[in-house]
Design an enzyme around this catalytic site. Structure first.
Site, PDB file in Angstrom:
ATOM      1  N   LYS A  36       0.808  -1.227   0.000  1.00 21.92           N
ATOM      2  CA  LYS A  36       0.000   0.000   0.000  1.00 21.92           C
ATOM      3  C   LYS A  36       0.835   1.266   0.000  1.00 21.92           C
ATOM      4  O   LYS A  36       0.422   2.269  -0.569  1.00 21.92           O
ATOM      5  CB  LYS A  36      -0.961  -0.007   1.181  1.00 21.92           C
ATOM      6  CG  LYS A  36      -0.270   0.054   2.531  1.00 21.92           C
ATOM      7  CD  LYS A  36      -1.241  -0.261   3.663  1.00 21.92           C
ATOM      8  CE  LYS A  36      -0.542  -0.189   4.989  1.00 21.92           C
ATOM      9  NZ  LYS A  36      -1.207  -0.921   6.040  1.00 21.92           N
ATOM     10  N   ARG A 128      -6.985  -1.078  17.316  1.00 23.53           N
ATOM     11  CA  ARG A 128      -7.481  -0.710  16.005  1.00 23.53           C
ATOM     12  C   ARG A 128      -8.533  -1.761  15.669  1.00 23.53           C
ATOM     13  O   ARG A 128      -9.528  -1.849  16.371  1.00 23.53           O
ATOM     14  CB  ARG A 128      -6.363  -0.588  14.955  1.00 23.53           C
ATOM     15  CG  ARG A 128      -6.824   0.254  13.762  1.00 23.53           C
ATOM     16  CD  ARG A 128      -5.744   0.501  12.711  1.00 23.53           C
ATOM     17  NE  ARG A 128      -5.457  -0.694  11.915  1.00 23.53           N
ATOM     18  CZ  ARG A 128      -4.602  -0.691  10.892  1.00 23.53           C
ATOM     19  NH1 ARG A 128      -3.970   0.425  10.546  1.00 23.53           N
ATOM     20  NH2 ARG A 128      -4.370  -1.801  10.217  1.00 23.53           N
TER      21      ARG A 128
HETATM   22  C1  LIG Z   1      -0.262  -1.727   6.603  1.00 23.69           C
HETATM   23  C2  LIG Z   1      -0.567  -2.975   7.289  1.00 23.69           C
HETATM   24  C3  LIG Z   1       0.468  -3.876   7.576  1.00 23.69           C
HETATM   25  C4  LIG Z   1       1.908  -3.600   7.226  1.00 23.69           C
HETATM   26  O1  LIG Z   1       2.456  -2.619   8.070  1.00 23.69           O
HETATM   27  P1  LIG Z   1       3.964  -2.119   7.885  1.00 23.69           P
HETATM   28  O2  LIG Z   1       4.238  -1.284   9.107  1.00 23.69           O
HETATM   29  O3  LIG Z   1       3.989  -1.328   6.623  1.00 23.69           O
HETATM   30  O4  LIG Z   1       4.853  -3.296   7.823  1.00 23.69           O
HETATM   31  C5  LIG Z   1       0.119  -5.051   8.191  1.00 23.69           C
HETATM   32  N1  LIG Z   1      -1.154  -5.338   8.509  1.00 23.69           N
HETATM   33  C6  LIG Z   1      -2.175  -4.496   8.265  1.00 23.69           C
HETATM   34  C7  LIG Z   1      -3.565  -4.882   8.648  1.00 23.69           C
HETATM   35  C8  LIG Z   1      -1.922  -3.289   7.637  1.00 23.69           C
HETATM   36  O5  LIG Z   1      -2.943  -2.449   7.386  1.00 23.69           O
END
Ligand SMILES: *Cc1c(COP(=O)(O)O)cnc(C)c1O
Length: 352
Positions: A36, A128
């Site tokens: 993302k 979250r």
């Molecule tokens: C963005 C995201 C990740 C990855 O997080 P990073 O800090 O970029 O490694 C993992 N799990 C979920 C649900 C996310 O939204």
């Protein structure tokens, strides 16, 4: 306009990916590569494909739709109930916490003659997404088991996101407990226990036995950092993404504005320190593209002192360079700045 420009170093990303795959393999974990932050850029997707990573994950259906891969596609953000059909169409797996949405996915999958896998999210204190771990996790798991076109693929959790909660043994034990109770309730082993994000990496060396089989990793690959303490990971590149922005004005000016001071362009009352006359450069990039506080100048003599929609002002007085109009300043980036720069249509993406 050749600038502002984000340069994306393919070889450095590839090396980060390869190194991470090796580290996780050593711990018996497979990886979901999270795309993302760079909007699932197709060049980087190709690198991920070439390394044979089993899962590619993104938070937006729009991004998943553009991804061409043989890997399984995972939707990270909880699906909107309004996009159930799109989710079933574009994602093999989605992370979920709401039974009503999971039922909508089941209906959509049934009407399309497909099967869809879900990972049930459990909240172990970061607050979250996810069912609170003291709640009815195994009851919900049983309800999913009963559905015809949705399959409970596993349990997942997300930490160090909203609440900054670290993956310490005490916190991980809460997830392990949820996994055991779900497996008992459904009478089989789960195919996946998914953890993440990049904050997890700082805790991998803990000998603590955990039920994880998978980690979801984005930032560590793109920025070479774990996210529990923000440390650069040994042997990883922190400059896969760099920004170049050009100077459109360069003048000596006072550092304290003249006249009565009201609000700035963003409705805030600014405050200034009088440092006398300074050499100031205006860069052709602004808040519409990036938050100036998320840029790290390579030239240590450069300080970013302010920005408006389309301008960033840099104080270059202390630099050893004698900059000219048209010269380019270079910056290392943070998660926030890669995210916004890759999303801005005004920023050139240059692949090197
Ligand atoms: C963005 C995201 C990740 C990855 O997080 P990073 O800090 O970029 O490694 C993992 N799990 C979920 C649900 C996310 O939204």
């Amino acid at each position: 306009m050749p600038y502002p420009k984000v340069t994306i170093n393919h070889e450095k990303y590839r090396q980060n990916l390869e190194r991470m795959t090796g580290i996780l393999k050593k711990h018996g974990l497979d990886m979901m590569v999270v795309t993302k932050v760079f909007r699932a850029d197709p060049h980087l997707i190709e690198i991920i494909n070439n390394l044979g990573v089993p899962y590619i994950a993104d938070s937006r259906v729009e991004n998943l739709r553009t991804i061409k891969t043989d890997a399984r596609k995972v939707l990270l953000r909880l699906p909107s109930i309004h996009e159930a059909r799109e989710v079933v169409k574009e994602a093999d797996i989605s992370l979920n916490s709401e039974m009503v949405t999971i039922r909508a996915l089941n209906d959509a999958a049934a009407s399309m003659g497909k099967s869809h896998k879900v990972i049930l999210m459990v909240d172990i204190g970061d607050l979250r997404e996810g069912i609170y771990y003291k709640g009815d996790v195994s009851e919900q798991a049983k309800q999913i088991e009963a559905l015809s076109h949705v399959e409970l693929h596993g349990i997942g959790t997300n930490i160090t996101c909203y609440g900054g909660v670290l993956p310490t043994p005490a916190t991980i034990e809460k997830l392990d407990g949820a996994v055991r109770s779900v497996e008992t309730a459904i009478g089989r082993e789960l195919a996946m226990v998914s953890g993440g994000n990049s904050s997890h990496l700082a805790f991998l060396e803990n000998a603590h036995p955990q039920s994880f089989t998978n980690l979801r990793i984005g930032e560590a690959l793109a920025l070479g950092r774990e996210t529990a303490y923000g440390a650069v990971l040994e042997g990883f590149h922190d400059d896969v993404f760099m920004l170049e922005a050009d100077i459109i004005e360069l003048k000596e000016k006072p550092s304290y504005p003249e006249g009565a001071i009201g609000m700035n362009a963003f409705g805030k009352r600014p405050s200034f320190e009088d440092l006398g006359t300074r050499r100031r450069a205006i860069l052709a990039i602004g808040k519409q593209d990036v938050d100036q506080e998320e840029l790290r100048p390579l030239d240590e003599g450069v300080t970013l002192i302010g920005s408006s929609s389309d301008h960033i002002i840099a104080d270059v007085t202390d630099s050893f360079e004698s900059y000219q109009v048209g010269d380019v300043l270079r910056f290392k980036l943070t998660y926030g700045s890669v995210l916004s720069l890759m999303t801005s249509p005004y920023v050139v993406k240059s692949h090197v």
